[in-house]
Design an enzyme around this catalytic site. Structure first.
Site, PDB file in Angstrom:
ATOM      1  N   HIS A   1      38.240  47.626  38.794  1.00 47.48           N
ATOM      2  CA  HIS A   1      39.492  47.405  38.088  1.00 47.48           C
ATOM      3  C   HIS A   1      39.677  48.577  37.115  1.00 47.48           C
ATOM      4  O   HIS A   1      38.698  49.099  36.582  1.00 47.48           O
ATOM      5  CB  HIS A   1      39.369  46.078  37.334  1.00 47.48           C
ATOM      6  CG  HIS A   1      40.641  45.576  36.726  1.00 47.48           C
ATOM      7  ND1 HIS A   1      41.145  46.068  35.539  1.00 47.48           N
ATOM      8  CD2 HIS A   1      41.506  44.610  37.115  1.00 47.48           C
ATOM      9  CE1 HIS A   1      42.264  45.421  35.228  1.00 47.48           C
ATOM     10  NE2 HIS A   1      42.509  44.539  36.164  1.00 47.48           N
TER      11      HIS A   1
ATOM     12  N   ASP B   1      31.172  43.916  34.751  1.00 46.73           N
ATOM     13  CA  ASP B   1      32.487  43.311  34.566  1.00 46.73           C
ATOM     14  C   ASP B   1      32.470  41.992  35.338  1.00 46.73           C
ATOM     15  O   ASP B   1      32.523  41.990  36.564  1.00 46.73           O
ATOM     16  CB  ASP B   1      33.541  44.277  35.109  1.00 46.73           C
ATOM     17  CG  ASP B   1      34.936  43.658  35.150  1.00 46.73           C
ATOM     18  OD1 ASP B   1      35.075  42.464  34.821  1.00 46.73           O
ATOM     19  OD2 ASP B   1      35.872  44.382  35.531  1.00 46.73           O
TER      20      ASP B   1
ATOM     21  N   GLN C   1      35.821  38.204  37.261  1.00 46.93           N
ATOM     22  CA  GLN C   1      36.175  37.392  38.420  1.00 46.93           C
ATOM     23  C   GLN C   1      35.020  36.516  38.887  1.00 46.93           C
ATOM     24  O   GLN C   1      35.169  35.785  39.864  1.00 46.93           O
ATOM     25  CB  GLN C   1      36.634  38.302  39.582  1.00 46.93           C
ATOM     26  CG  GLN C   1      37.918  39.072  39.292  1.00 46.93           C
ATOM     27  CD  GLN C   1      39.170  38.203  39.257  1.00 46.93           C
ATOM     28  OE1 GLN C   1      39.170  37.064  39.737  1.00 46.93           O
ATOM     29  NE2 GLN C   1      40.238  38.712  38.662  1.00 46.93           N
TER      30      GLN C   1
ATOM     31  N   LYS D   1      41.350  33.899  32.264  1.00 49.10           N
ATOM     32  CA  LYS D   1      41.122  33.688  33.694  1.00 49.10           C
ATOM     33  C   LYS D   1      40.227  32.478  33.939  1.00 49.10           C
ATOM     34  O   LYS D   1      39.930  32.153  35.097  1.00 49.10           O
ATOM     35  CB  LYS D   1      40.467  34.937  34.308  1.00 49.10           C
ATOM     36  CG  LYS D   1      41.375  36.170  34.333  1.00 49.10           C
ATOM     37  CD  LYS D   1      40.710  37.315  35.084  1.00 49.10           C
ATOM     38  CE  LYS D   1      41.246  38.661  34.686  1.00 49.10           C
ATOM     39  NZ  LYS D   1      42.463  39.053  35.423  1.00 49.10           N
TER      40      LYS D   1
ATOM     41  N   CYS E   1      45.604  46.733  39.709  1.00 51.83           N
ATOM     42  CA  CYS E   1      44.821  47.528  38.758  1.00 51.83           C
ATOM     43  C   CYS E   1      43.549  48.069  39.411  1.00 51.83           C
ATOM     44  O   CYS E   1      42.512  48.207  38.744  1.00 51.83           O
ATOM     45  CB  CYS E   1      44.461  46.723  37.505  1.00 51.83           C
ATOM     46  SG  CYS E   1      45.882  46.133  36.602  1.00 51.83           S
TER      47      CYS E   1
HETATM   48  C1  LIG Z   1      37.687  42.572  37.766  1.00 58.09           C
HETATM   49  C2  LIG Z   1      38.533  42.629  36.546  1.00 58.09           C
HETATM   50  N1  LIG Z   1      38.146  43.404  35.525  1.00 58.09           N
HETATM   51  C3  LIG Z   1      38.854  43.490  34.394  1.00 58.09           C
HETATM   52  C4  LIG Z   1      40.029  42.797  34.241  1.00 58.09           C
HETATM   53  C5  LIG Z   1      40.776  42.953  32.964  1.00 58.09           C
HETATM   54  O1  LIG Z   1      40.824  41.735  32.280  1.00 58.09           O
HETATM   55  P1  LIG Z   1      41.859  41.567  31.088  1.00 58.09           P
HETATM   56  O2  LIG Z   1      43.195  41.997  31.602  1.00 58.09           O
HETATM   57  O3  LIG Z   1      41.800  40.140  30.756  1.00 58.09           O
HETATM   58  O4  LIG Z   1      41.387  42.454  29.984  1.00 58.09           O
HETATM   59  C6  LIG Z   1      40.485  41.977  35.287  1.00 58.09           C
HETATM   60  C7  LIG Z   1      41.753  41.215  35.215  1.00 58.09           C
HETATM   61  O5  LIG Z   1      42.828  41.711  34.949  1.00 58.09           O
HETATM   62  C8  LIG Z   1      39.709  41.895  36.464  1.00 58.09           C
HETATM   63  O6  LIG Z   1      40.100  41.128  37.470  1.00 58.09           O
END
Ligand SMILES: Cc1ncc(COP(=O)(O)O)c(C=O)c1O
Ligand SMILES: Cc1ncc(COP(=O)(O)O)c(C=O)c1O
Lengths: 150, 428, 428, 150
Positions: free
Chosen positions: B140, B217, B220, B243, B383
Site C-alpha cells: 500500500h 503493516d 488487512q 477497518k 493505493c
Molecule cells: C494494507 C494497507 N496498509 C495501509 C493502509 C492505510 O491505512 P489508513 O488509511 O487507515 O492509514 C491500508 C488502508 O487504506 C491498507 O489496506
C-alpha cells in the site's frame, strides 16, 4: 467532602514539618525525578553508614502529597538496612495500587499507612510514588538495591 | 441464506443498521470493508457515552472527570493491546495506520538528522548512502511512500521483493535483496489489493539475521483473523481502527519495548515530554513519547468497544466465515467468462479481498454498474499503484467482505459483475 | 442567576447533558474548557448520524455511500473554513493543533534535509546554522518543542520574546529578536496559561519585514472570539476541534494558498499522492497533500456541527459572555487575600483563562479541594513550563470558563478557593 | 437503474470509436494528467495550424467517461479558434458543476450534452473533466489561452 480521607492529619503534619529533608555530604548517587503532569520535583541522594545502613537525603518542590511522602520515606528508610527499605517500598507501592482495598501493614509502613486514601485518586498516586521511584533509581545507581525489578 | 456455520450473520447484522439502508433504490450490499468497515451500535454508544458522561482532558487534569477520562482511555489501551497479545505500554495510539508507518519511518530520518549534528541516537536508526530499505511490490502507498521519503532525505536505496504471476512474493532472491546493507524491512501481512497473506515471520527472520529492523503493516490482517503480535516476529506493527469496526481517526503502532525505547520522538508537544525549558526538552517513556497533544480519547474508547465486539463474535469464527465467503466468491468468479482475478485464485494463504478485471471493461465502469445494483465495491489502484503496474492493469475492481456479509451478498456481487458485462455488451 | 445579557446560558446548557451530572457527590462545575470543551448534543448526533447512514471511505470510492461520505467530509471543510473567513482549499485537517504545528515545523526540517541532498525545495523553508526561529516565553509546549527539534536537526538557533511581570509580551527589543537571520516567527494568539491576547498582526508584520514565515497558534482564540484568519496576517494558523465543542481527534492548519503550495509533504501515503511508482512519487495539491491516509471523517463532520452551533449562538455573543465571566472572576479573586493572578489582572486584551496561585498552598492541593466541591479546574504547568519558571511558580491552578458557564459557576469556583485556604488553614 | 442517464448512447459510441485520438507531429506543448483516485491518465498535445486554429492530439487510458470526454473534446476544439475552445470548455465545466440542473447549450456543446447526467455522480465528474483540465494546462503552457483563470 471526602478530603479528610485523602489529607490525613499525619500527611499534613509531614508536609508542614518534613522529616529528614536535606542534603547528604557525600552521596553515592543522586537522582532527580519530576512528575511531568504537574511539575512536582524531587532530588534523592543515597549513601551508606559504616554499618552498611542506608542514608537518604532529599530536596523537593511539590504538593502536600509528594512532599509528605518524601518525609515518610525518609523516616522509614533512613538508617535502616536495604532489606527494610525494600520491604517498605514494596508495601507502599502495593498500597498505592490497591485502589483503597487491602489492609496496609502498619508495622512496615508506619506513618505511611496514612496514604491509603490517596490510592483512590489516580492522579495523586503519582505524587505519592514520586519519592519512592526516585529512591529506587538512586539505589540502583549506587548498587544498593536487592534487585532491579519492582 | 445458505448454511454458514461459523457465525450467526443475521444476529451480527442487527448491530449494523446501515446495512438496512438502500442506495440507488436498491438494498445496500456493502463489499468495501477493505477500504473501511461499518461500525456496530456498541461502538457508537461507547463514544457517545464517553462524551455524555466523562469527557475531559486525559493525563492532564486532577479532577474527577479527568480521572475518569484517563481511566477510560488507558483501559482502552489495555483492551486493544490484549486483543493482539500485547502489553498496554507497547501500544501507541496514532491517527491511522499511515501515521503509524510514518512514525516508524521518521524514527530513521530524524535519528539520521540528529546524528549528523552530533546528538546521541541509537545507531540502528541512522541510515545513509550505501544502506538499503526493503519493501515489496504489493505494498500500500502508506508502506511505500514514507520509505521513499526516508531514502530521498538520507541517500539510502529502496529495494523491493517482486511478485510472482499468481500474486505471491517472489522469495527466490531474498538473500540478495535483504543483505548486510539493509536497515529496515517493511511489508504487509496481507495485501489489500491481492488478498495475499505473506509469510511475515520468515521475512522478519531474514531481516533480523542482518540486524535490520522489521516492520509489518497489519491493516488487512488484524481485523480479519486472530493475530498475536509476537507470532509475526516484527519489531513494529501498524494498523488502523476504522477497518476493524472502530471509529475513524485512530490507528495503532505496536512496538517491542526495546525498539520503542530506542526511538526518538516523532511529533512533539504536550503530554509527551518529561521536562521542558526554553532551551531544551526531555521526553516521556513510550507510549506517551509518541502521543503528542490531546489524544483521540473517544476514538480509543470506541475501538475498545469494537474489540470487545469482535472478541464476542470470535476472531477464529470471523476468519472461518470470511474463508467461506472467499471460497464462494472465487468459485463464482471462475465461472464468469472474461473475468480474471488479480492475486491468488485459491483460498490458500489469502484473505477475503478479491481484485479482478473484466475483459473489455474499465474497472471504473464495472464498479459503476455494480453500484447501480446497490453493490458497493472499490475501483482504482487501491493505493497500490505499483502492484497494478506489475500486473499490467490500470486499475482493478475489488470486493472485500467482512463478518457482516452473507453468501447472498457475494452472489449479488457476482450478478452485478455479469450485469456490467451485459450492460456494456462485452459478453456474447 | 445574575443578569448576563449576551446569551441565554440556560438554553445553551440544555445542549450539554454532562453539565447536569454530579462528581464527588456535588453538582459538576466545569471550569476546565481551556483543556477541552464539552460537546453539545448536535455534535454527537452528527457523528452518529454519519456512521449510521453514510459511513464509507472518502475520496477513494465511486459507490453511492462513498460519494455521500466524500460530500459530507468536504462540506465540513467548507463550513469550518468559512467559520474563520477562509477558503476550503486552504484548510488542512490534522489530528490536533499539535499535529498542525508539527506539520509546520517539519516543513522546515524536511525541506532542509531534501535540499542537502540536492532536491529542489522552496528556499524559505531551508534553515541552518546562523538562522533563527522566534517564539515567545508564553508558548504552549506544542508551539515550542517542535521548533526546538527543528533547531536540533538543522543547527538553527531558537530565540524568544520575553514577558513583562503582568504577563504581556515584552516588545521593547523586538527588532533585535526578529532580524535578518529569522526564518520563522511562531506565537500564540491567546495564552492558555496567562489568558493574554497577543498583538499578533503586529508581530506577523515584523516577521514579514524580514521575510520570515509567520505561524500562529490560535487554539485558545478561535473557540472563544470571532477570528478571521486574514486579520491575523499569518502564513499558517493552527487550532484544535476539541476545544471548540468538536470531537477529539481532529485539528486544523490554515495556510495561505501560496505557502501551502510551497510546502513539502509531511506524512505520506494514500490520498495525498498524484502518481506513485516504486522508484518515486509526486504529490497532490493542498489540502490533500497534507492529509495522508484515511481521514478523520466523522470528526470533521462533528466539528462542522460544532461550528454551526457556535454560529447559532454567535461568536460575538460568546466573547461578550466570557468577558463578563472574566471580569467577575478577576474581581472576585482580587477580594481573596493570599490569592494572586499570574497574567493580566484586568480584562483588557485577555481571554477567560485565569491562572492563580494561593500563598502557602501548592496548586495541586488547591485543585484537589476545589474538585471535592465539584469544581473541575486544571492544575500544573499547563504545558507551558517555561512560563511557570518566568513567574517563579512551580505550577498554577487555572479556571477557564466557556459559553455554558454561569456567574454562579464562577462564584462556586471562588468559594472553592476559599474552602481550600480554610481546609489547609492558610488564612487567618 | 439510472445507468442509462449516465452512460448515454453517445458516450458509449465515443468510448468505442474515439474521434481525433493520436499524436501531433510537432506539438507546442504536451501535458500529462492523471486522476489520482482511479489512475485514469491522459496526454494532451496542442499546436496551431497556419490560420491560428487549435490542433489537439491526445492519448489516454481510462474509463468510458474519461475517454469519451476526450473524444468529444477533440471534436469540439480541434481545428477551431481559441475563443470557440474556451467557450466550449467553460460550458462543459459549468455543466459538470450543475449537478444535473440547468440547460446545457447543445449549440456550444454538441455531443458534449450527453455528459449532463455525469454531473450527478461526483466521483465521475473528475473523469469527465480530466481531458479538459489537461487541455487548459496545455493551452497555458503553449500561450494559447485567453486567460489563466477558470
Ligand atoms: C494494507 C494497507 N496498509 C495501509 C493502509 C492505510 O491505512 P489508513 O488509511 O487507515 O492509514 C491500508 C488502508 O487504506 C491498507 O489496506
Ligand atoms: C495555546 C495552546 N496551544 C496548543 C495546544 C495543543 O492543542 P492539542 O492538545 O489539541 O494539540 C493547546 C491545548 O492543549 C493550547 O492551549
Amino acid at each position: 467532602m471526602d478530603l479528610e480521607g485523602l489529607y490525613q492529619e499525619i500527611i499534613l503534619d509531614h508536609y508542614k514539618h518534613p522529616r529528614g529533608k536535606g542534603e547528604l555530604t557525600s552521596p553515592l548517587a543522586e537522582v532527580h525525578h519530576v512528575n511531568p503532569t504537574c511539575g512536582d520535583e524531587i532530588t534523592v541522594q543515597i549513601a551508606t553508614d559504616p554499618a552498611g545502613h542506608l542514608l537518604v537525603g532529599y530536596q523537593g518542590l511539590g504538593c502536600s502529597i509528594s512532599q509528605a511522602s518524601a518525609s515518610v520515606m525518609s523516616e522509614l528508610v533512613n538508617g535502616n538496612s536495604i532489606e527494610v527499605a525494600e520491604t517498605a517500598r514494596a508495601a507502599f507501592v502495593d498500597m498505592m495500587h490497591a485502589q483503597g482495598s487491602g489492609e496496609p501493614n502498619e508495622e512496615i509502613l508506619g506513618d505511611g499507612i496514612a496514604f491509603a486514601g490517596v490510592a483512590k485518586y489516580p492522579a495523586r498516586v503519582k505524587c505519592a510514588l514520586l519519592p519512592w521511584m526516585a529512591l529506587r533509581d538512586a539505589q540502583i545507581q549506587a548498587n544498593l538495591a536487592e534487585s532491579e525489578e519492582g | 441464506m445458505p448454511n454458514l456455520p461459523a457465525l450467526d450473520v443475521a444476529a451480527v447484522r442487527t448491530q449494523f443498521p446501515i446495512l438496512e439502508r438502500s442506495v440507488r433504490g436498491r438494498p445496500l450490499v456493502y463489499l468495501d470493508s477493505g477500504a473501511t468497515s461499518q461500525k456496530p451500535l456498541c461502538v457508537l454508544d461507547a463514544e457517545r457515552g464517553y462524551y455524555l458522561h466523562s469527557n475531559a482532558a486525559v493525563h492532564r487534569g486532577a479532577h474527577a472527570l479527568a480521572e475518569e477520562a484517563t481511566e477510560a482511555y488507558e483501559s482502552a489501551r489495555v483492551t486493544i493491546a490484549s486483543f493482539v497479545g500485547a502489553r498496554a505500554q507497547d501500544l501507541v495510539f496514532t491517527t491511522n495506520a499511515t501515521a503509524a508507518l510514518n512514525l516508524a519511518a521518521y524514527a530513521f530520518s530524524n535519528a539520521t538528522a540528529l546524528a549528523a549534528r552530533g546528538h546521541r541516537v541509537d545507531p540502528r536508526f541512522v541510515i545513509g548512502e550505501g544502506d538499503s530499505i526493503v519493501v515489496t511490490e504489493m505494498e500500500h502507498h502508506a508502506n511505500l511512500v514514507p520509505w521513499q521519503q526516508v531514502c530521498e532525505k538520507t541517500g539510502a536505496t529502496l529495494r523491493w521483493i517482486g511478485l510472482s504471476d499468481d500474486g505471491r512474493l517472489d522469495l527466490r532472491n531474498l538473500d540478495s535483496i535483504i543483505d548486510q546493507t539493509t536497515k529496515v524491512v517493511s511489508l504487509s501481512h496481507q495485501s489489500n489489493i491481492l488478498g495475499t497473506i505473506n509469510p511475515v515471520a520468515q521475512i522478519m527472520e531474514a531481516a533480523h539475521s542482518v540486524n535490520a529492523i522489521g516492520v509489518v503493516d497489519a491493516c488487512q490482517s488484524i481485523p480479519h483473523m486472530p493475530v498475536d503480535v509476537h507470532d509475526l516476529g516484527a519489531d513494529l506493527i501498524a494498523w488502523s481502527g476504522h477497518k476493524m469496526l472502530g471509529p475513524t481517526g485512530i490507528g495503532f503502532l505496536w512496538g517491542s519495548t526495546e525498539i520503542l525505547n530506542a526511538m526518538t520522538p516523532f511529533q512533539t508537544g504536550g503530554s509527551m515530554i518529561e521536562t521542558v525549558t526554553l532551551e531544551r526538552s526531555t521526553f516521556a517513556a513510550p507510549p506517551q513519547r509518541f502521543e503528542a497533544g490531546t489524544q483521540m480519547v473517544a476514538q480509543a474508547i470506541g475501538t475498545a468497544a469494537a474489540v470487545r465486539y469482535l472478541e464476542s463474535v470470535g476472531m477464529v469464527e470471523i476468519a472461518a466465515h470470511e474463508h467461506a465467503l472467499t471460497a464462494h466468491a472465487l468459485a463464482g468468479i471462475s465461472q464468469l467468462p472474461g473475468v480474471r482475478v488479480i492475486g491468488p485464485t485459491d483460498t490458500h494463504m489469502r484473505g477475503s479481498a478479491i481484485s479482478f478485471v473484466v475483459d473489455g471493461l474499465h474497472p471504473h465502469d464495472v464498479g459503476q454498474v455494480m453500484d447501480a445494483q446497490g453493490v458497493a465495491v472499490r475501483v482504482g489502484h487501491h493505493c497500490a499503484w505499483p502492484t497494478c503496474r506489475r500486473f499490467s492493469v490500470p486499475a482493478t475492481t475489488r470486493i472485500s467482505p467482512y463478518l457482516y456479509n452473507t453468501l447472498d451478498d457475494i452472489d449479488a456481487g457476482l450478478a452485478a459483475i455479469a450485469a456490467a458485462q451485459e450492460f456494456f455488451q462485452v459478453v456474447n
